[in-house]
Enzyme design. Structure first.
Site, short mmCIF file in Angstrom:
data_model
loop_
_atom_site.label_atom_id
_atom_site.label_comp_id
_atom_site.label_asym_id
_atom_site.label_seq_id
_atom_site.Cartn_x
_atom_site.Cartn_y
_atom_site.Cartn_z
N TYR A 290 0.86 -1.19 0.00
CA TYR A 290 0.00 0.00 0.00
C TYR A 290 0.89 1.24 0.00
O TYR A 290 1.85 1.32 0.75
CB TYR A 290 -0.89 0.00 1.25
CG TYR A 290 -1.79 1.22 1.36
CD1 TYR A 290 -2.82 1.43 0.43
CD2 TYR A 290 -1.63 2.15 2.38
CE1 TYR A 290 -3.65 2.54 0.53
CE2 TYR A 290 -2.47 3.26 2.48
CZ TYR A 290 -3.48 3.45 1.56
OH TYR A 290 -4.30 4.54 1.65
N LYS B 177 3.90 8.79 9.17
CA LYS B 177 3.71 8.16 10.47
C LYS B 177 4.70 8.65 11.56
O LYS B 177 4.59 9.80 11.97
CB LYS B 177 3.68 6.64 10.31
CG LYS B 177 2.49 6.28 9.39
CD LYS B 177 2.15 4.83 9.23
CE LYS B 177 0.85 4.72 8.43
NZ LYS B 177 0.88 3.94 7.23
N ASP C 206 9.37 2.84 0.04
CA ASP C 206 8.30 3.48 0.80
C ASP C 206 8.47 3.08 2.27
O ASP C 206 8.12 1.97 2.67
CB ASP C 206 6.94 3.06 0.27
CG ASP C 206 5.79 3.74 1.02
OD1 ASP C 206 6.06 4.42 2.02
OD2 ASP C 206 4.63 3.59 0.58
C1 LIG Z 1 0.27 4.49 5.83
C2 LIG Z 1 1.04 4.29 4.60
C3 LIG Z 1 0.94 5.17 3.51
C4 LIG Z 1 -0.08 6.28 3.45
O1 LIG Z 1 0.14 7.24 4.43
P1 LIG Z 1 -1.07 8.22 4.84
O2 LIG Z 1 -0.44 9.15 5.83
O3 LIG Z 1 -2.13 7.34 5.42
O4 LIG Z 1 -1.51 8.91 3.61
C5 LIG Z 1 1.79 4.98 2.43
N1 LIG Z 1 2.70 3.98 2.41
C6 LIG Z 1 2.82 3.12 3.44
C7 LIG Z 1 3.87 2.07 3.37
C8 LIG Z 1 2.00 3.23 4.56
O5 LIG Z 1 2.11 2.34 5.54
#
Ligand SMILES: *Cc1c(COP(=O)(O)O)cnc(C)c1O
Length: 427
Positions: free
Chosen positions: A144, A266, A238
């Site tokens: 994701y 995060k 990511d």
């Molecule tokens: C949570 C997450 C996102 C998206 O971040 P948001 O702050 O919810 O937009 C993108 N990549 C990874 C790996 C994530 O865990």
């Protein structure tokens, strides 16, 4: 356990907010029951509006590595807020936080702040395309990367296909440049490069956390690096979840492979909305205003959010053995899960990386999304409901990662393992 107030609150919310929630993962759809409405958090605990308390293994889906209402972070936020909430002009805080991250990550010379993980990844992809003058991207099933159009693709098992969008509202035209490959399967990535000579980048969660916790094999990452170099594509890690969670330099602290671009979110905001993307100077300098690739944000680098991120990061760096400590507790918890599941003859697979942990009700090791989907989600739902009754709050889906925060101590973990015993013997 009484959750009447949450039930009423949810029905009221559902009248004015679609599905009653502002992010679908909160909705308890796959485990049944009502999402709990939270009144407050303190340390390792959250308290719902019926007065129940839970040890929190969700931590706002990752950001709160020091738990709720950490004094230092709280004070930093209050202090910043008293000087004004936002200016839309540079502040010293941004340079300070950027400097710390550049120091920690070999792969990063420059970094730009945004307000969410979604925004960070979306911007990094645009930059990769602008830098390489190519259009196609490779992403992996089960990873994701936020909810931007061209990344909302994951369906389609087996063969490499040009992605079809997994949400209405995303025109197929927008995802025709997104190629799908299988996690931990280098051959599937090679096939993507054979089918297109227009690949700008590979984007990957080097420790996948959004199909449950599934770390990438080292040889797989090495292979991706080689394929990118051979084909003039960029490798994007990511690290929105794994950054400041897996180690103090994220997943990159656990592999020898260096990406070209990295995205954060995060933990980097310490509980406030912050995202960031960074990389080598010659790539980052392609960004506006120095370069032609446009990217902007009214609240980017917001001083209150920067203060929370900075306070968290400083606290992490002060303790040399911070991640070892959290990893020890995560391992202790997962060992308790394993032992109990053996006693109850429930097949389980567990993983730990730093402060991240994951467990699948699955007979076989999970290496990719197809494997993860073979997990017993009905059993998970029962487990989740049982653990809530015992006062332990886990993410409400089999395909999420759990987190240890600093205030979760060994006594709580022991209590949790006892609750697991009680719950597993009943399901
Ligand atoms: C949570 C997450 C996102 C998206 O971040 P948001 O702050 O919810 O937009 C993108 N990549 C990874 C790996 C994530 O865990």
């Amino acid at each position: 356990m009484e959750v009447k107030n949450s039930e009423v609150a949810f029905s009221e919310a559902s009248k004015v907010i679609p599905g009653g929630v502002d992010s679908p993962v909160r909705a308890f759809k796959s485990v049944g029951g009502t999402p709990l409405f939270i009144e407050k958090g303190r340390g390792a605990y959250i308290y719902d509006i019926d007065g129940n308390s839970y040890v929190d293994f969700v931590q706002s889906w990752g950001p709160l590595i020091f738990g709720h209402c950490d004094k230092e972070i709280e004070e930093a936020v209050i202090c910043a807020a008293k000087n004004g909430l936002s200016f839309g002009a540079p502040t010293l805080l941004e340079t300070k936080l950027a400097g710390k991250i550049v120091e920690l990550f070999d792969s990063i010379d420059k970094i730009r702040f945004v307000s969410s993980g979604t925004e960070a990844v979306m911007s990094a992809i645009r930059l990769a395309r602008g830098y390489t003058n190519k259009d196609d991207i490779i992403k992996f099933e089960g990873c994701y990367h936020g909810h931007s159009d061209s990344l909302l693709v994951q369906a389609g098992s087996g063969a490499v296909t040009f992605g079809t969008p997994s949400s209405p509202g995303v025109p197929a035209d927008f995802t025709q440049h997104t190629l799908l490959a299988k996690y931990n399967d280098l051959e599937s990535v090679k096939r993507c490069f054979e089918s297109s000579n227009n690949i700008a980048c590979i984007i990957i969660e080097p420790i996948a956390g959004n199909m449950g916790l599934v770390p990438a094999d080292e040889e797989f990452l090495v292979g991706l690096r080689e394929l990118c170099d051979k084909n003039g594509a960029l490798l994007i890690f990511d690290e929105v979840m794994s950054g400041f969670r897996a180690s103090k330099s994220g997943a990159q602290g656990l592999t020898n492979v260096k990406p070209d671009l990295v995205t954060f979110g995060k933990v980097i905001g310490g509980g406030m909305p912050v995202g960031a993307f960074g990389g080598k100077e010659d790539i980052m300098d392609k960004l506006s205003p120095d370069g032609p690739v446009y990217q902007a944000g009214t609240l980017s680098g917001n001083p209150v959010a920067m203060s929370a991120g900075l306070a968290s990061l400083e606290k992490i760096l002060r303790d040399e053995s911070f991640f070892e400590k959290l990893e020890e507790r995560a391992k202790m918890l997962m060992e308790g899960f394993e032992e109990t599941s053996r006693e109850c003859s429930i097949p389980i697979q567990t993983n730990v990386r730093g402060s991240m942990f994951g467990f699948f009700f699955n007979e076989r090791e999970v290496k990719n999304f197809d494997d993860a989907l073979k997990s017993d989600t009905k059993l998970f739902a029962k487990f989740h409901q049982g653990m809530l009754k015992e006062g332990f709050y886990f993410a409400c889906s089999q395909f999420e990662t759990g987190f240890i925060c600093e205030p979760i101590n060994e006594i709580m973990i022991d209590a949790c393992i006892n609750a697991v015993k009680k719950t597993m013997s009943k399901i």
